[in-house]
Design a protein around this motif. Sequence first.
Motif, mmCIF file in Angstrom:
data_model
loop_
_atom_site.group_PDB
_atom_site.id
_atom_site.type_symbol
_atom_site.label_atom_id
_atom_site.label_comp_id
_atom_site.label_asym_id
_atom_site.label_seq_id
_atom_site.Cartn_x
_atom_site.Cartn_y
_atom_site.Cartn_z
ATOM 1 N N GLY A 89 0.784 -1.227 0.000
ATOM 2 C CA GLY A 89 0.000 0.000 0.000
ATOM 3 C C GLY A 89 0.818 1.280 0.000
ATOM 4 O O GLY A 89 0.236 2.376 0.026
ATOM 5 N N TRP A 90 2.142 1.172 -0.053
ATOM 6 C CA TRP A 90 2.986 2.379 -0.033
ATOM 7 C C TRP A 90 3.394 2.813 -1.448
ATOM 8 O O TRP A 90 4.322 3.611 -1.623
ATOM 9 C CB TRP A 90 4.247 2.116 0.793
ATOM 10 N N GLU A 91 2.715 2.314 -2.447
ATOM 11 C CA GLU A 91 3.114 2.584 -3.832
ATOM 12 C C GLU A 91 3.206 4.080 -4.137
ATOM 13 O O GLU A 91 4.173 4.531 -4.785
ATOM 14 C CB GLU A 91 2.129 1.930 -4.808
ATOM 15 N N ALA A 92 2.240 4.843 -3.710
ATOM 16 C CA ALA A 92 2.208 6.273 -4.048
ATOM 17 C C ALA A 92 3.417 7.012 -3.493
ATOM 18 O O ALA A 92 3.887 7.992 -4.082
ATOM 19 C CB ALA A 92 0.913 6.896 -3.522
ATOM 20 N N ARG A 93 3.921 6.556 -2.344
ATOM 21 C CA ARG A 93 5.055 7.239 -1.712
ATOM 22 C C ARG A 93 6.412 6.720 -2.174
ATOM 23 O O ARG A 93 7.425 7.411 -2.026
ATOM 24 C CB ARG A 93 4.964 7.097 -0.186
ATOM 25 N N VAL A 94 6.423 5.513 -2.732
ATOM 26 C CA VAL A 94 7.710 4.854 -2.937
ATOM 27 C C VAL A 94 8.061 4.584 -4.396
ATOM 28 O O VAL A 94 9.220 4.753 -4.801
ATOM 29 C CB VAL A 94 7.745 3.526 -2.134
ATOM 30 N N VAL A 95 7.119 4.176 -5.205
ATOM 31 C CA VAL A 95 7.425 3.638 -6.539
ATOM 32 C C VAL A 95 8.290 4.580 -7.371
ATOM 33 O O VAL A 95 9.264 4.165 -7.995
ATOM 34 C CB VAL A 95 6.127 3.288 -7.301
#
Length: 301
Positions: free
Chosen positions: A183-189
């Motif tokens: 669920g951290w895609e928006a912050r990490v990808v």
Amino acid sequence: MKRFFNPNNILAFVTVAREGSVSRAAEILHLTQPAISHQIKRLSEETGIILFRRTPHGLDLTADGETLLPKAEQVLNAMADLRRIASTQSGQISGKLRIGTIVDPEFIRLGQLLSGLKKNHPGIVTELVHGISGEILDKLKRRTIDLGFYLCDPEEIGQIPSEQPLHTLKLAQFDYRVIAPVGWEARVVNASWAELAALPWIGTTPVSVHNRLLTKVFSRHGVVQNSMALVDHEASMLEMVRSGVGLSLCRESIALHQRQAYGLTICETQRIPACLCILALDAQKDVPIMAALFDQLEAVW
């Protein structure tokens, strides 16, 4: 003819001198502390020299002890040479090899290495000493192992800091990836290093390769890692990422598996190159038993 000094007493003296502690020397030599103390006392009596003085931090060599130490090391090296020559003359390579291991056995191909070594040189006995990468380097410098696996930046090859010259054999190069909880895609990808540094991280000890690599990267970008916890075991790091604690570095092959199996997030914009190598003291690399291991490494890798 005068009697020679007991070589075990000389070995105890050199080991205590290197470690600065009877307890650590006893651990390395697999003896009790009273036995080490007795050997030091016997050598002191035989030489008529006070070898150590006690300090609040342990044992320090006296001036006479410092003078004697290089000669004692020469004696031990000569005895090791005698043993090696005798082994070579008999047509067999034999003896004990203390190998420092890291991460998982599959990654360093430990099973293939030991199997081939046993097949080709049945007289060689191996002792495995596990640790994290920086600890292996320290053990090598202290001569508690003969050689060991090591992880580093590819640019470090040939430049690993050591007072004693090192022989380095590069085995493989790979990438570390940044992994994050589900669920951290928006912050990490698509994050930059500065953006990643601000997020919570699962930190590692200063001697670990993760710490060394990330410190270099974050320093280059003028940022500081936001460490929320400190661990030194890969399995624990992965579990903490899966539990939602924060970010971690991870070998690419494992990162891809963790994404497929658990849905973890992988940063797609950043990666850090690293390499696996094996280290030995340069002065020891041509010793028959060491050369046999290096030959086997070449065959495996």
